[in-house]
Design a protein around this motif. Structure first.
Motif, PDB file in Angstrom:
ATOM      1  N   ALA A 144       0.835  -1.208   0.000  1.00  0.00           N
ATOM      2  CA  ALA A 144       0.000   0.000   0.000  1.00  0.00           C
ATOM      3  C   ALA A 144       0.867   1.254   0.000  1.00  0.00           C
ATOM      4  N   ALA A 145       1.993   1.190   0.704  1.00  0.00           N
ATOM      5  CA  ALA A 145       2.900   2.344   0.747  1.00  0.00           C
ATOM      6  C   ALA A 145       3.439   2.634  -0.657  1.00  0.00           C
ATOM      7  N   ARG A 146       3.787   1.579  -1.386  1.00  0.00           N
ATOM      8  CA  ARG A 146       4.279   1.786  -2.762  1.00  0.00           C
ATOM      9  C   ARG A 146       3.192   2.395  -3.641  1.00  0.00           C
ATOM     10  N   LEU A 147       1.936   2.023  -3.360  1.00  0.00           N
ATOM     11  CA  LEU A 147       0.816   2.517  -4.171  1.00  0.00           C
ATOM     12  C   LEU A 147       0.265   3.845  -3.645  1.00  0.00           C
ATOM     13  N   GLY A 148       0.800   4.308  -2.527  1.00  0.00           N
ATOM     14  CA  GLY A 148       0.284   5.553  -1.942  1.00  0.00           C
ATOM     15  C   GLY A 148      -1.101   5.408  -1.346  1.00  0.00           C
ATOM     16  N   GLU A 149      -1.436   4.206  -0.867  1.00  0.00           N
ATOM     17  CA  GLU A 149      -2.793   3.956  -0.371  1.00  0.00           C
ATOM     18  C   GLU A 149      -2.830   3.555   1.099  1.00  0.00           C
ATOM     19  N   CYS A 150      -1.849   4.038   1.867  1.00  0.00           N
ATOM     20  CA  CYS A 150      -1.808   3.648   3.283  1.00  0.00           C
ATOM     21  C   CYS A 150      -3.045   4.072   4.052  1.00  0.00           C
ATOM     22  N   GLU A 151      -3.615   5.201   3.679  1.00  0.00           N
ATOM     23  CA  GLU A 151      -4.760   5.648   4.456  1.00  0.00           C
ATOM     24  C   GLU A 151      -5.937   4.681   4.303  1.00  0.00           C
ATOM     25  N   LEU A 152      -6.157   4.194   3.090  1.00  0.00           N
ATOM     26  CA  LEU A 152      -7.260   3.234   2.899  1.00  0.00           C
ATOM     27  C   LEU A 152      -6.994   1.942   3.673  1.00  0.00           C
ATOM     28  N   LEU A 153      -5.752   1.490   3.643  1.00  0.00           N
ATOM     29  CA  LEU A 153      -5.437   0.252   4.356  1.00  0.00           C
ATOM     30  C   LEU A 153      -5.520   0.442   5.877  1.00  0.00           C
ATOM     31  N   ALA A 154      -5.141   1.628   6.345  1.00  0.00           N
ATOM     32  CA  ALA A 154      -5.228   1.906   7.784  1.00  0.00           C
ATOM     33  C   ALA A 154      -6.671   1.801   8.270  1.00  0.00           C
ATOM     34  N   ARG A 155      -7.618   2.137   7.411  1.00  0.00           N
ATOM     35  CA  ARG A 155      -9.028   2.017   7.795  1.00  0.00           C
ATOM     36  C   ARG A 155      -9.411   0.558   8.011  1.00  0.00           C
ATOM     37  N   LEU A 156      -8.867  -0.319   7.192  1.00  0.00           N
ATOM     38  CA  LEU A 156      -9.125  -1.743   7.385  1.00  0.00           C
ATOM     39  C   LEU A 156      -8.634  -2.201   8.752  1.00  0.00           C
ATOM     40  N   TYR A 157      -7.436  -1.752   9.122  1.00  0.00           N
ATOM     41  CA  TYR A 157      -6.879  -2.103  10.437  1.00  0.00           C
ATOM     42  C   TYR A 157      -7.804  -1.605  11.544  1.00  0.00           C
ATOM     43  N   TRP A 158      -8.232  -0.388  11.394  1.00  0.00           N
ATOM     44  CA  TRP A 158      -9.084   0.224  12.408  1.00  0.00           C
ATOM     45  C   TRP A 158     -10.355  -0.607  12.633  1.00  0.00           C
ATOM     46  N   PHE A 159     -11.023  -0.973  11.537  1.00  0.00           N
ATOM     47  CA  PHE A 159     -12.326  -1.642  11.655  1.00  0.00           C
ATOM     48  C   PHE A 159     -12.213  -3.152  11.878  1.00  0.00           C
ATOM     49  N   THR A 160     -10.994  -3.694  11.829  1.00  0.00           N
ATOM     50  CA  THR A 160     -10.841  -5.125  12.140  1.00  0.00           C
ATOM     51  C   THR A 160      -9.978  -5.285  13.393  1.00  0.00           C
TER      52      THR A 160
END
Ligand code: PHE
Ligand code: FE
Length: 306
Positions: A182-198
């Motif tokens: 996700a970091a390579r794709l610049g999408e850490c914020e979207l992935l961080a949401r997954l962590y939050w809700f799981t």
């Protein structure tokens, strides 16, 4: 994103031998992270310095542990309850080295001390290597009921028991590897949401009823009953695009939780390549916007508990 980043980026962190990047949190907040980053190594880990805990520190841990333990039956998932004793004696803050020895034998994970919140890349690297970072300081007595940042009680009591579960342990490593991508794709914020809700606020549907597996719920005396029983809380089926479109708050009980049927379901649902998912979520954010914390959308599927 927290406002402290601007103030903090060039100061203490740059001098400490690590990457000099301030930790990032995506929730709202405006205080710099607590903790002495000067003693961290390049990978942000540090020594636990167990002998520096005061009697009051151990007492805080002991009281938090005792209060939370009485609440677990009927509320925490079985996997959590089965493993919580493996943290060791509840009379004092555990020695991370001893917990690691037991954990490594079970699932190959170890815990490592950190001074507090760490930057996401450092966090992902540790998870991908089956190292779980645990903040080593404990909240002050006056923060007994509520502390904004994760402390040793949240990190250890909340997160570490499920690392003894083989499926959940594999999920956490996959999440770390997914974070590097996700970091390579610049999408850490979207992935961080997954962590939050799981990982932080996930609920599990079991034959015996709804149970918590998220560390943010399990380490909080108030949120545990709220998450499971409050009529004010919304409980939705696991839905990755919905999670990734959703903003969240870090300073109140969650208005919305997501429910899984098993850790295997979570593992399987997150196994596919997320590149296409990120693109899809970005498009839906462009057309329909993000979902504010607590808001609903028509596609939402509330979970009906048996
Ligand atoms: N499958 C995800 C990807 O390709 C990685 C991942 C696994 C992310 C598990 C989160 C949890 O990016
Ligand atoms: Fe946490």
């Amino acid at each position: 994103m927290a406002r402290y980043e601007e103030d903090n980026a060039a100061g203490t962190l740059a001098d400490s031998g690590n990457e000099g990047i301030a930790p990032v949190t995506y929730g709202e907040g405006d205080r710099p992270p607590r903790g002495d980053y000067g003693r961290a190594r390049a990978d942000y880990t540090c020594e636990q310095q167990w002998s520096r805990y005061s009697e009051a520190d151990h007492d805080t841990y002991r009281r938090l542990h005792a209060r939370q333990l009485t609440q677990l039956p009927g509320k925490a998932c079985d996997e959590f309850i089965a493993a919580v004793d493996r943290l060791g004696p509840a009379e004092s803050i555990p020695r991370f080295e001893e917990v690691s020895r037991r954990l490594e034998r079970r699932t190959g994970w170890r815990i490592v001390a950190v001074p507090g919140l760490i930057p996401e890349l450092a966090f992902f690297r540790l998870l991908a290597a089956r190292r779980f970072p645990v903040t080593d300081w404990i909240r002050r007595p006056e923060e007994f009921d509520y502390v904004v940042e994760p402390d040793v009680f949240h990190d250890l009591f909340g997160h570490v028991p499920l690392l003894f579960d083989p499926v959940f342990a594999d999920y956490m490593q996959a999440y770390g590897a997914g974070g590097l991508k996700a970091a390579r794709l610049g999408e850490c914020e979207l992935l961080a949401r997954l962590y939050w809700f799981t990982v932080e606020f996930g609920l599990l549907n079991t034959a015996a009823g709804l149970r918590a597996y998220g560390a943010g719920i399990l380490s909080s005396a108030g949120e545990l009953p709220h998450a499971l029983e409050s009529p004010q809380a919304r409980r939705l089926r696991l839905d990755l695009p919905r999670m990734m479109r959703s903003r969240y708050r870090i300073d109140t009980f969650q208005p919305t939780y997501f429910v899984i049927d098993s850790f295997a379901e979570l593992f399987d649902a997150t196994a596919p390549d997320f590149a296409a998912l990120y693109a899809r979520v970005r498009r839906s954010i462009e057309t329909d916007g993000e979902i504010e914390a607590g808001d609903t959308v028509v596609e939402d599927q509330p979970v009906v508990v048996a």
